[in-house]
Write an enzyme that holds these catalytic residues in place. Structure first.
Site, short mmCIF file in Angstrom:
data_model
loop_
_atom_site.label_atom_id
_atom_site.label_comp_id
_atom_site.label_asym_id
_atom_site.label_seq_id
_atom_site.Cartn_x
_atom_site.Cartn_y
_atom_site.Cartn_z
N GLU A 207 41.54 39.54 41.84
CA GLU A 207 41.50 38.36 40.69
C GLU A 207 42.26 37.03 41.46
OE1 GLU A 207 40.25 36.81 38.57
OE2 GLU A 207 40.84 37.43 36.68
N ASP B 194 47.25 35.18 34.10
CA ASP B 194 47.87 34.19 33.39
C ASP B 194 48.32 34.80 32.13
OD1 ASP B 194 48.46 31.72 32.42
OD2 ASP B 194 46.62 31.29 31.75
P1 5GP Z 1 44.26 35.63 31.60
O1 5GP Z 1 43.11 36.42 30.87
O2 5GP Z 1 45.17 36.20 32.66
O3 5GP Z 1 44.97 34.54 30.77
O4 5GP Z 1 43.48 34.48 32.69
C1 5GP Z 1 42.75 34.86 33.75
C2 5GP Z 1 41.85 33.93 33.76
O5 5GP Z 1 41.97 32.31 33.47
C3 5GP Z 1 41.93 33.66 35.49
O6 5GP Z 1 41.19 34.55 35.85
C4 5GP Z 1 41.37 32.11 35.50
O7 5GP Z 1 40.08 32.17 35.37
C5 5GP Z 1 42.03 31.44 34.33
N1 5GP Z 1 43.20 30.80 34.39
C6 5GP Z 1 44.47 30.76 34.04
N2 5GP Z 1 45.34 30.20 34.50
C7 5GP Z 1 44.50 29.29 35.30
C8 5GP Z 1 45.13 27.98 36.03
O8 5GP Z 1 46.29 27.62 36.14
N3 5GP Z 1 43.99 27.39 36.75
C9 5GP Z 1 42.48 27.90 36.71
N4 5GP Z 1 41.69 27.24 37.25
N5 5GP Z 1 42.28 28.92 35.99
C10 5GP Z 1 43.24 29.56 35.29
MG MG Z 2 38.97 34.32 36.37
#
Ligand code: 5GP
Ligand code: MG
Length: 178
Positions: free
Chosen positions: A97, A101
């Site tokens: 991945e 986040d």
């Molecule tokens: P989660 O489900 O852990 O919140 O998010 C994961 C997804 O959110 C990552 O695979 C990515 O696509 C997007 N994401 C989270 N933080 C960032 C960031 O700082 N920059 C970008 N470009 N995408 C992010």
């Molecule tokens: Mg992603």
């Protein structure tokens, strides 16, 4: 494109050196295991391709795509929009991945792949943004920890742009606040 970057966090050389280190850890662990690499599109594409060239063991490569509901009422709900083509039953799986986040995406994927009978699951993430974690999940292999900022480059996008930057950086606020 480069003018939109506030700060470079990890240069191309730093990223490549870290990938060498992660790959040698995985290469020690996965000899004769024949895992399936599950890459999460599209953000992890660059990381995955650069990593697998460094992995010195037999593997299969497959990918999934997911999307999060962003309607506010179902925060943390994740949906599969492209499934695997590989049967992972009794196979070790390494999920690749771009960034963890809130953790909802990986939690969803781990549960999905466990439900399909994966023999084991390791999470390998280029970046970790621990400040925003909501789901109880951590990566087994992490490239770098990042601050609570919007990150682009090395596969990570804003509105589909910046994925091809060969480094990891913070996007200028002016780019997304205008
Ligand atoms: P989660 O489900 O852990 O919140 O998010 C994961 C997804 O959110 C990552 O695979 C990515 O696509 C997007 N994401 C989270 N933080 C960032 C960031 O700082 N920059 C970008 N470009 N995408 C992010
Ligand atoms: Mg992603």
């Amino acid at each position: 494109m480069n003018n939109d970057i506030e700060q470079v966090l990890f240069s191309q050389q730093q990223v490549e050196q870290r990938l060498d280190e992660l790959a040698s850890e995985l290469t020690s662990k996965y000899q004769d295991q024949f895992p399936v690499i599950v890459s999460v599109m599209t953000g992890a594409a660059v990381f995955t391709v650069d990593m697998i060239k460094r992995l010195n063991f037999k593997l299969n490569l497959d990918y999934v795509d997911v999307s999060s509901y962003a309607d506010g009422t179902q925060s943390g709900k994740v949906r599969l929009i492209k499934d695997l083509s590989t049967d992972i039953k009794d196979r070790p799986v390494i999920i690749m991945e771009d960034i963890i986040d809130t953790g909802h995406t990986l939690k969803f994927l781990v549960e999905l792949l466990k439900g399909r009978g994966a023999k084991s699951i390791d999470i390998c993430a280029l970046l970790d943004k621990p400040a925003r974690r909501e789901a109880k999940i951590e990566a087994d292999y992490v490239g770098f920890k990042v601050p609570n900022e919007f990150i682009v480059g090395y596969g990570l996008d804003y509105s589909g742009i910046y994925r091809n930057l060969p480094y990891v950086g913070i996007l200028k606020r002016a780019v997304y606040e205008k």
